[in-house]
Scaffold this active site. Sequence first.
Site, PDB file in Angstrom:
ATOM      1  N   ARG A 140     -22.711 -16.629 -16.164  1.00 36.66           N
ATOM      2  CA  ARG A 140     -21.496 -17.288 -16.601  1.00 36.66           C
ATOM      3  C   ARG A 140     -21.137 -18.531 -15.779  1.00 36.66           C
ATOM      4  O   ARG A 140     -20.905 -19.613 -16.315  1.00 36.66           O
ATOM      5  CB  ARG A 140     -20.302 -16.313 -16.554  1.00 36.66           C
ATOM      6  CG  ARG A 140     -20.244 -15.331 -17.686  1.00 36.66           C
ATOM      7  CD  ARG A 140     -19.650 -14.017 -17.218  1.00 36.66           C
ATOM      8  NE  ARG A 140     -20.649 -13.346 -16.436  1.00 36.66           N
ATOM      9  CZ  ARG A 140     -21.527 -12.477 -16.951  1.00 36.66           C
ATOM     10  NH1 ARG A 140     -21.432 -12.141 -18.200  1.00 36.66           N
ATOM     11  NH2 ARG A 140     -22.467 -11.945 -16.212  1.00 36.66           N
ATOM     12  N   THR A 141     -21.078 -18.369 -14.454  1.00 33.53           N
ATOM     13  CA  THR A 141     -20.572 -19.464 -13.614  1.00 33.53           C
ATOM     14  C   THR A 141     -21.513 -20.658 -13.655  1.00 33.53           C
ATOM     15  O   THR A 141     -21.081 -21.808 -13.845  1.00 33.53           O
ATOM     16  CB  THR A 141     -20.407 -18.970 -12.160  1.00 33.53           C
ATOM     17  OG1 THR A 141     -19.734 -17.712 -12.193  1.00 33.53           O
ATOM     18  CG2 THR A 141     -19.625 -19.946 -11.332  1.00 33.53           C
ATOM     19  N   LYS A 154     -39.200 -22.392   1.716  1.00 32.99           N
ATOM     20  CA  LYS A 154     -40.063 -22.862   2.818  1.00 32.99           C
ATOM     21  C   LYS A 154     -39.275 -22.949   4.121  1.00 32.99           C
ATOM     22  O   LYS A 154     -39.750 -23.485   5.113  1.00 32.99           O
ATOM     23  CB  LYS A 154     -40.629 -24.244   2.483  1.00 32.99           C
ATOM     24  CG  LYS A 154     -41.514 -24.267   1.248  1.00 32.99           C
ATOM     25  CD  LYS A 154     -42.044 -25.681   1.048  1.00 32.99           C
ATOM     26  CE  LYS A 154     -42.284 -25.992  -0.411  1.00 32.99           C
ATOM     27  NZ  LYS A 154     -42.337 -27.438  -0.670  1.00 32.99           N
ATOM     28  N   ARG A 156     -23.213 -21.346  -4.946  1.00 33.65           N
ATOM     29  CA  ARG A 156     -23.039 -19.885  -4.852  1.00 33.65           C
ATOM     30  C   ARG A 156     -23.970 -19.406  -3.747  1.00 33.65           C
ATOM     31  O   ARG A 156     -25.150 -19.773  -3.715  1.00 33.65           O
ATOM     32  CB  ARG A 156     -23.382 -19.190  -6.160  1.00 33.65           C
ATOM     33  CG  ARG A 156     -23.423 -17.677  -5.979  1.00 33.65           C
ATOM     34  CD  ARG A 156     -23.481 -16.937  -7.272  1.00 33.65           C
ATOM     35  NE  ARG A 156     -22.199 -16.978  -7.969  1.00 33.65           N
ATOM     36  CZ  ARG A 156     -21.937 -16.273  -9.058  1.00 33.65           C
ATOM     37  NH1 ARG A 156     -22.864 -15.486  -9.578  1.00 33.65           N
ATOM     38  NH2 ARG A 156     -20.756 -16.342  -9.642  1.00 33.65           N
ATOM     39  N   HIS A 189     -14.085 -16.315  -5.070  1.00 31.22           N
ATOM     40  CA  HIS A 189     -14.732 -16.870  -6.272  1.00 31.22           C
ATOM     41  C   HIS A 189     -13.598 -17.603  -7.005  1.00 31.22           C
ATOM     42  O   HIS A 189     -13.057 -17.116  -8.002  1.00 31.22           O
ATOM     43  CB  HIS A 189     -15.312 -15.721  -7.101  1.00 31.22           C
ATOM     44  CG  HIS A 189     -16.191 -16.140  -8.237  1.00 31.22           C
ATOM     45  ND1 HIS A 189     -16.309 -17.440  -8.683  1.00 31.22           N
ATOM     46  CD2 HIS A 189     -17.018 -15.403  -9.037  1.00 31.22           C
ATOM     47  CE1 HIS A 189     -17.153 -17.480  -9.700  1.00 31.22           C
ATOM     48  NE2 HIS A 189     -17.607 -16.259  -9.922  1.00 31.22           N
TER      49      HIS A 189
HETATM   50  N1   CP Z   1     -18.216 -13.589 -13.299  1.00 26.03           N
HETATM   51  C1   CP Z   1     -19.309 -14.140 -12.739  1.00 26.03           C
HETATM   52  O1   CP Z   1     -19.271 -14.734 -11.670  1.00 26.03           O
HETATM   53  O2   CP Z   1     -20.446 -14.007 -13.488  1.00 26.03           O
HETATM   54  P1   CP Z   1     -21.867 -14.600 -13.093  1.00 26.03           P
HETATM   55  O3   CP Z   1     -22.353 -13.836 -11.900  1.00 26.03           O
HETATM   56  O4   CP Z   1     -22.729 -14.380 -14.325  1.00 26.03           O
HETATM   57  O5   CP Z   1     -21.708 -16.058 -12.774  1.00 26.03           O
END
Ligand code: CP
Length: 311
Positions: free
Chosen positions: A59-60, A87, A109, A137
């Site tokens: 999603r993100t 590496k 992320r 998040h």
């Molecule tokens: N909700 C969320 O962060 O989903 P993803 O891990 O798919 O990005």
Amino acid sequence: MGILKNKDLIGLEKLSKEEIELILNTAKSMKDILKRPIKKVPTLRGKLVVNLFYEPSTRTSSSFSLAAKRLSADGMNLSAKSSSVVKGESLVDTAKTLKALGADAVVIRHGIPGAAKKLGDTIDIPVLNAGDGAHEHPTQGLLDIYTILEERGKVEGQTVAIVGDIKYSRVARSNIWGLKKLGAKVRVVGPSTLMPKEIEKMGVEVYNNLEDGIEGVDVINLLRIQKERQGKSLFPTIREYAKFYGLRKKHLALAKEDMTLMHPGPINRGVEISSDLAYSGQAVIEDQVENGVAIRMALLYLLIGGGSKSE
Ligand code: CP
């Protein structure tokens, strides 16, 4: 038109109520764009947004890419697994390379709390945290709050129950910071082994019993068990967790009749939520995904298109 005080988006803890409202209002304009027959504007033409993902995402990652496209920015996706990170290249050296390639913003992320801040302190372009360990998040928190606003007309005074693995959930933390700033009442519900120490200090009510925790609430936001962050098992079996904390149809009568049911995804069907509830009339899980694009468009616009102090 307001501005964001910081060049980076690291978490909702550091945003003011006014900044959160600015992002939500900007997202509303972005959602209007997404409803048009041609869902694209030239606002960020010529800008480069890099997605740097050290952990998996559906999603993100995809909604940041789509948000960049809708604003006419160029997008580049870099997965740690297929980059020189394998590496031994450091996070900071990777980011400096991306800056040298002309990146205008980096979306990151990472599994380590504080990774996004470290990156933001190192490079002079905006850094957007797409999830750092169990810390925050923020874009998920913002899209959840936007969805509550859209569904219920207001956030202030709403009672929101966040159910599940609170201890390892960055989504829970971002939701709590944001919801509290906007005047919601927040309950956290789950076994004591999945509650962070002193969580009450965040201004939430703690419930270890699902039935008590969801009684009379306006919103239920279910979290998945973050197995990848738990060093050891914190409950006997998944089946037992599902028995005591999995939301099923019989529970709905406990919450408000028009309760809004949310889940940030990915869903573990049959664990935190039964399959029949996941796509029931009260569930807004797909709306959350759609709103994620609008929120991320708003942030890219505000941070690289002219809405932050450091622009
Ligand atoms: N909700 C969320 O962060 O989903 P993803 O891990 O798919 O990005």
